[in-house]
Scaffold this motif. Structure first.
Motif, PDB file in Angstrom:
ATOM      1  N   GLY A  79       0.859  -1.204   0.006  1.00 23.38           N
ATOM      2  CA  GLY A  79       0.079   0.039  -0.165  1.00 23.38           C
ATOM      3  C   GLY A  79       0.773   1.220  -0.092  1.00 23.38           C
ATOM      4  N   ASP A  80       2.086   1.199   0.501  1.00 25.69           N
ATOM      5  CA  ASP A  80       2.941   2.401   0.383  1.00 25.69           C
ATOM      6  C   ASP A  80       3.212   2.641  -1.071  1.00 25.69           C
ATOM      7  OD1 ASP A  80       2.954   2.206   3.130  1.00 25.69           O
ATOM      8  OD2 ASP A  80       4.950   1.640   3.271  1.00 25.69           O
ATOM      9  N   THR A  81       3.274   4.253  -1.206  1.00 23.48           N
ATOM     10  CA  THR A  81       3.495   4.630  -2.611  1.00 23.48           C
ATOM     11  C   THR A  81       4.975   5.533  -2.506  1.00 23.48           C
ATOM     12  OG1 THR A  81       1.203   5.055  -3.374  1.00 23.48           O
ATOM     13  CG2 THR A  81       2.850   6.205  -4.491  1.00 23.48           C
ATOM     14  N   VAL A  82       5.804   5.018  -3.473  1.00 26.96           N
ATOM     15  CA  VAL A  82       7.127   5.861  -3.664  1.00 26.96           C
ATOM     16  C   VAL A  82       7.236   6.531  -4.983  1.00 26.96           C
ATOM     17  CG1 VAL A  82       8.179   4.592  -1.716  1.00 26.96           C
ATOM     18  CG2 VAL A  82       8.257   3.818  -4.112  1.00 26.96           C
ATOM     19  N   GLU A  83       8.255   7.177  -5.322  1.00 31.89           N
ATOM     20  CA  GLU A  83       8.707   7.717  -6.381  1.00 31.89           C
ATOM     21  C   GLU A  83       9.995   7.842  -6.696  1.00 31.89           C
ATOM     22  OE1 GLU A  83       7.369  11.888  -9.083  1.00 31.89           O
ATOM     23  OE2 GLU A  83       6.131  10.984  -7.414  1.00 31.89           O
ATOM     24  N   LYS A 119       2.701   4.420 -11.933  1.00 30.10           N
ATOM     25  CA  LYS A 119       2.287   5.824 -12.843  1.00 30.10           C
ATOM     26  C   LYS A 119       3.409   6.414 -13.217  1.00 30.10           C
ATOM     27  CE  LYS A 119      -0.786   9.861 -11.849  1.00 30.10           C
ATOM     28  NZ  LYS A 119      -1.192  10.941 -10.808  1.00 30.10           N
ATOM     29  N   ASN A 120       3.192   7.303 -14.465  1.00 34.19           N
ATOM     30  CA  ASN A 120       4.009   7.961 -15.136  1.00 34.19           C
ATOM     31  C   ASN A 120       4.006   9.377 -14.593  1.00 34.19           C
ATOM     32  OD1 ASN A 120       5.869   9.445 -16.575  1.00 34.19           O
ATOM     33  ND2 ASN A 120       5.348   8.599 -18.669  1.00 34.19           N
ATOM     34  N   ASN A 121       4.698   9.971 -13.828  1.00 34.39           N
ATOM     35  CA  ASN A 121       4.418  11.453 -13.350  1.00 34.39           C
ATOM     36  C   ASN A 121       5.359  12.381 -14.045  1.00 34.39           C
ATOM     37  OD1 ASN A 121       2.648  11.091 -11.574  1.00 34.39           O
ATOM     38  ND2 ASN A 121       3.853  10.541 -10.031  1.00 34.39           N
ATOM     39  N   SER A 122       6.277  11.750 -15.247  1.00 36.86           N
ATOM     40  CA  SER A 122       7.165  12.705 -15.927  1.00 36.86           C
ATOM     41  C   SER A 122       6.328  13.184 -17.192  1.00 36.86           C
ATOM     42  CB  SER A 122       8.115  11.579 -16.444  1.00 36.86           C
ATOM     43  OG  SER A 122       7.962  10.763 -17.316  1.00 36.86           O
TER      44      SER A 122
END
Length: 199
Positions: A79-83, A119-122
């Motif tokens: 459940g943890d989200t990292v980037e 997810k692509n945040n670029s």
């Protein structure tokens, strides 16, 4: 004061002109030498201060390179989200599955399925290949060819889009600790995140 006395004596013609010139040049040279020594001393202090400052900054940068960033210190969980570099990763779960690929050459006592969202945040399209690896007791395990190709987390993701899927791994024996390590395949960063897997 010394120069004023010499000038006063010269007016009374008690000291000759050549001697006066020599004395004046000597006094001016001495004053210049004292000024130069003072300037060098203050430059040395500034230089040693700046070199100390540079050494402090260098040691601080070495410390920051040696220490992982604070968000990496803690083991991540389901459940943890990292980037990293604009690629966002969320571990959605992991479980052992019964599916076996009869055409696989990879030996597997158990098959571990890992579900994740990327997810692509670029601002450019990114390929999705091997964004994460699984380790059993610190040793990397092989991927296992999935029987459900449509569910696999591969392909590419456009900017501001996300993809959910799974990847399967061959687990042999009974490892005490299973970990997932996330690092985007196209990233040049040394940053990575480690998740604790509890299938």
């Amino acid at each position: 004061m010394f120069i004023i006395t010499i000038v006063f004596l010269a007016k009374k013609k008690k000291v000759k002109g050549v001697l006066i010139s020599t004395i004046v040049v000597f006094v001016l040279g001495l004053a210049s030498l004292i000024g130069a020594i003072g300037t060098m001393a203050s430059y040395g202090e500034d230089d040693s201060g700046s070199s100390t400052k540079m050494a402090d900054e260098s040691s601080k940068s070495d410390e920051s390179e040696e220490k992982p960033s604070s968000n990496n210190d803690k083991m991540k969980q389901k459940g943890d989200t990292v980037e990293i570099d604009g690629v966002e990763f969320t571990l959605q779960g992991s479980e052992y599955i019964d599916d076996r690929n009869e055409f696989s050459d990879v030996q597997a006592d158990k098959v571990l399925k890992v579900d994740a969202k990327i997810k692509n945040n670029s601002d450019s399209e990114i390929p999705v290949m091997s964004e994460f690896k699984v380790y059993a007791d610190g040793e990397e395990v092989d991927t296992y060819p999935s029987t459900n190709i449509q569910d696999m987390l591969t392909g590419s993701i456009s900017p501001d889009r996300a993809k959910t899927g799974s990847q399967t791994f061959a687990i042999n024996g009974n490892p005490e600790k299973l970990e997932l390590e996330f690092k985007p395949s196209m990233s040049f960063s040394d940053e990575r995140y480690v998740y604790d897997l509890n299938p």
